[in-house]
Design a protein around this motif. Structure first.
Motif: not given
Length: 252
Positions: A30-31, A49-50, A70-72, A90-92
């Motif tokens: 998770s994020f 984001i899970n 890539n989807f995220i 993290q960058e996205a």
């Protein structure tokens, strides 16, 4: 003596074979925006984001993880960008926050805070098939947010996506079968136009969504908002029992 050498050689070959055929493992991750340095002392859009991460055979896990990430990354893109350049979640996510801050600075009175909810979930696994359900729901201004649900079917022995023609024997025959199920669920008579009750099928012809999901018991198709109906109608799901669909399947 020769027999002993042969047995030892066979054992060695079996051992090497087992080492080569490493099984992959999947863990839940998770994020959130709270992990971003840019959000430590400032207001940030909510980001949840899970997702899953694959471990095991390096080559296979790298392929699968690449598809998931890539989807995220793509989900968090804003503006006219269509190809992600981020290398990490993290960058996205940082890019999403920066876009929000730029928009907020330009339009300080804009109503509503941006947010992003993204999930990647394993919903089916066998020795020859893994199915991931991938969802995203974002609000980036306007009257409402927008979300999608789709699926990825992966060969766990290669890490590659399984194309539709390897999942089903004959796409056209299955679509004919699926249309009967759809008409029954949506109460559309067989002799009636597929759009007779208000759907938006192009050229007034039934078709299946581009992606298909699998569970132990069901095959799932999701028409997202605006695919065949208005936003207000919400996503439209067609679920077919695996037992009913078996004559059309190549794999499950």
């Amino acid at each position: 003596m020769n027999n002993k050498i042969t047995v030892v050689a066979l054992i060695a070959l079996i051992t090497v074979g087992c080492e080569r055929e490493k099984k992959i493992e999947i863990s839940s991750e998770s994020f959130t925006e709270n992990e971003l340095p840019i959000c430590e002392n400032s207001n940030c859009p909510e980001i949840t984001i899970n997702y899953v991460e694959v471990f095991g055979d390096p080559e296979i896990s790298e392929k699968i993880n690449g598809k998931i990430k890539n989807f995220i990354f793509t989900s968090l893109l804003m503006g006219e960008d269509t190809i992600p350049t981020a290398k990490t979640i993290q960058e996205a996510a940082t890019g999403f926050v920066k876009n929000y801050k730029e928009d907020k600075a330009q339009f300080p009175d804009m109503a509503g805070e941006y947010f992003a909810e993204i999930s990647v979930t394993e919903i089916y696994r066998s020795e020859e098939h893994i199915c991931f359900e991938i969802r995203q729901y974002l609000y980036t201004g306007g009257a409402h947010g927008y979300g999608t649900t789709s699926f990825k079917n992966i060969d766990p022995k290669t890490g590659e996506e399984i194309p539709f023609q390897k999942l089903f024997k004959d796409k056209k025959e299955f679509a004919t079968f699926a249309e009967k199920k759809f008409r029954h669920e949506q109460k559309i008579a067989q002799e009636q136009s597929i759009n007779g009750t208000g759907f938006w099928f192009e050229n007034d012809k039934f078709y299946l969504p581009e992606s298909v999901g699998f569970t132990q018991d069901s095959i799932i198709f999701v028409y997202n908002q605006y695919d065949i109906a208005s936003y207000a109608d919400g996503p439209i799901e067609l679920k077919i029992a695996v037992e009913e669909a078996k004559p059309f399947l190549r794999i499950h």
